[in-house]
Write a protein that holds these residues in place. Structure first.
Motif, PDB file in Angstrom:
ATOM      1  N   GLU A  43      -4.981  66.698 -31.829  1.00  0.00           N
ATOM      2  CA  GLU A  43      -5.697  65.798 -30.994  1.00  0.00           C
ATOM      3  C   GLU A  43      -4.608  64.697 -30.829  1.00  0.00           C
TER       4      GLU A  43
ATOM      5  N   GLU B 104     -17.977  68.469 -32.696  1.00  0.00           N
ATOM      6  CA  GLU B 104     -16.654  68.391 -31.902  1.00  0.00           C
ATOM      7  C   GLU B 104     -15.825  69.682 -31.569  1.00  0.00           C
TER       8      GLU B 104
ATOM      9  N   HIS C 171     -14.788  64.086 -29.598  1.00  0.00           N
ATOM     10  CA  HIS C 171     -15.491  63.156 -30.738  1.00  0.00           C
ATOM     11  C   HIS C 171     -15.883  61.935 -30.254  1.00  0.00           C
TER      12      HIS C 171
ATOM     13  N   LYS D 278     -22.162  59.874 -37.089  1.00  0.00           N
ATOM     14  CA  LYS D 278     -20.420  60.107 -37.551  1.00  0.00           C
ATOM     15  C   LYS D 278     -20.659  61.825 -37.877  1.00  0.00           C
TER      16      LYS D 278
ATOM     17  N   THR E 214     -11.116  72.664 -34.761  1.00  0.00           N
ATOM     18  CA  THR E 214     -10.909  71.207 -34.537  1.00  0.00           C
ATOM     19  C   THR E 214     -11.126  70.698 -36.075  1.00  0.00           C
ATOM     20  N   HIS E 215     -12.138  71.069 -36.705  1.00  0.00           N
ATOM     21  CA  HIS E 215     -12.522  70.516 -38.113  1.00  0.00           C
ATOM     22  C   HIS E 215     -11.381  71.088 -38.947  1.00  0.00           C
TER      23      HIS E 215
ATOM     24  N   ALA F 234     -21.387  64.138 -34.974  1.00  0.00           N
ATOM     25  CA  ALA F 234     -20.006  64.028 -34.125  1.00  0.00           C
ATOM     26  C   ALA F 234     -18.904  64.929 -34.580  1.00  0.00           C
ATOM     27  N   ASN F 235     -18.694  64.785 -36.085  1.00  0.00           N
ATOM     28  CA  ASN F 235     -17.792  65.941 -37.004  1.00  0.00           C
ATOM     29  C   ASN F 235     -18.029  67.169 -36.773  1.00  0.00           C
TER      30      ASN F 235
END
Length: 308
Positions: free
Chosen positions: A271, A38, A65, A31, A238-239, A34-35
């Motif tokens: 997203e 991404e 993700h 997880k 993205t984050h 991926a975070n």
């Protein structure tokens, strides 16, 4: 490619040892990897996966993700441990059942290491406070480290787990051995570095990164400029967008709801699941639902971006 984790202050760490991971720890690593990946472009994502022996796919119809979750999950324990170290998600002790993050990071915020001179710790603490309004949690060594903890170890933990570094270039910054080491460490991790000119111009490797003029500006202005950079930068957008969506979902007052929907309107990245989440928040969070004009602004965002 060398997989030796860079060490602060001129030291080299050893390679990550193979270790048996519990199912819970594997999930946490998958997880978090991926975070943290991404926000990268597709070529760099595939390059990273390939370097750690993980599979890639030539075509993919889902989100970045989901792609990362699918492919990182195919890794064995050693591969997962190594890629976790690469992205700064640290297993504190080999064989531990959990991966721990420093307590000074606010959960699910964008993480920034504020590299500064100790004589300007008051200024830095004020910037730290202002950045929180934008879903950005920041580390200020002179405020966040408990006196009983080993100073160098805690600084190194913050550098290993931050998403970006901001160098506050007051006069004398370059003369500090510590600040240059901090900048070099984060550069070595491939995380974005930005500089704020406050009496000294960018130099050396710092000179090639984006800089801001902090002269004559309020701290609140500098915080906003940093947020604008993170929301637009391809490596961080993205984050940063995810952090703002979470802040909006958790609005605990009418004022918060209005403030965070304004930040949502400023985002340059979206997203499909964001539309679903903010629509749900507008229906289930009373502070959002009853904040005048906010539900209508949520509908406008959903219409703009789609995704429901």
């Amino acid at each position: 490619m060398s997989r030796i984790t860079p060490r602060l202050y001129g030291l080299l760490g050893s390679q990550v040892p193979a270790m048996a991971l519990s199912a819970s720890l594997r999930i946490n690593i998958i997880k978090e990897v991926a975070n943290r990946l991404e926000s990268e472009d597709w070529p760099l994502i595939d390059l990273t996966l390939e370097q750690f022996g993980l599979p890639t796919s030539p075509t993919w119809s889902g989100s970045i993700h989901a792609y990362l979750i699918e492919h990182v999950s195919k890794g064995n324990d050693a591969q997962l441990t190594e890629i976790a170290e690469h992205v700064g998600y640290v297993v504190e002790q080999p064989g531990a059942s959990v991966v721990t993050d420093p307590e000074y990071w606010e959960p699910e915020h964008f993480r920034v290491f504020l590299s500064h001179l100790s004589v300007h710790k008051a200024f830095t603490a004020e910037l730290q406070s202002e950045l929180l309004r934008y879903g950005i949690t920041s580390f200020v060594a002179h405020n966040d480290i408990e006196p009983t903890l080993e100073w160098q170890v805690e600084i190194e933990r913050a550098l290993r787990t931050c998403d970006s570094l901001v160098a506050l270039l007051h006069e004398g910054f370059h003369a500090s051995y510590w600040t240059d080491q901090e900048v070099g460490y984060v550069m070595g991790r491939g995380q974005p570095v930005f500089a704020v000119r406050l009496g000294q111009d960018p130099y050396g490797f710092i000179g090639k990164f984006q800089g801001f003029n902090g002269h004559g500006k309020q701290v609140s202005e500098i915080a906003r400029e940093l947020f604008d950079t993170y929301r637009l930068n391809k490596q961080t957008q993205t984050h940063m967008a995810g952090a703002i969506v979470r802040m909006f979902e958790r609005s605990n007052s009418f004022a918060n709801a209005k403030y965070y929907v304004g930040l949502l309107e400023d985002l340059g990245y979206w997203e499909p699941n964001f539309s679903i989440r903010i629509k749900k928040a507008a229906e289930e969070n009373g502070q959002i639902e009853s904040s005048w004009g906010v539900p209508e602004r949520v509908n406008a965002l959903v219409d703009k971006w789609g995704g429901t």
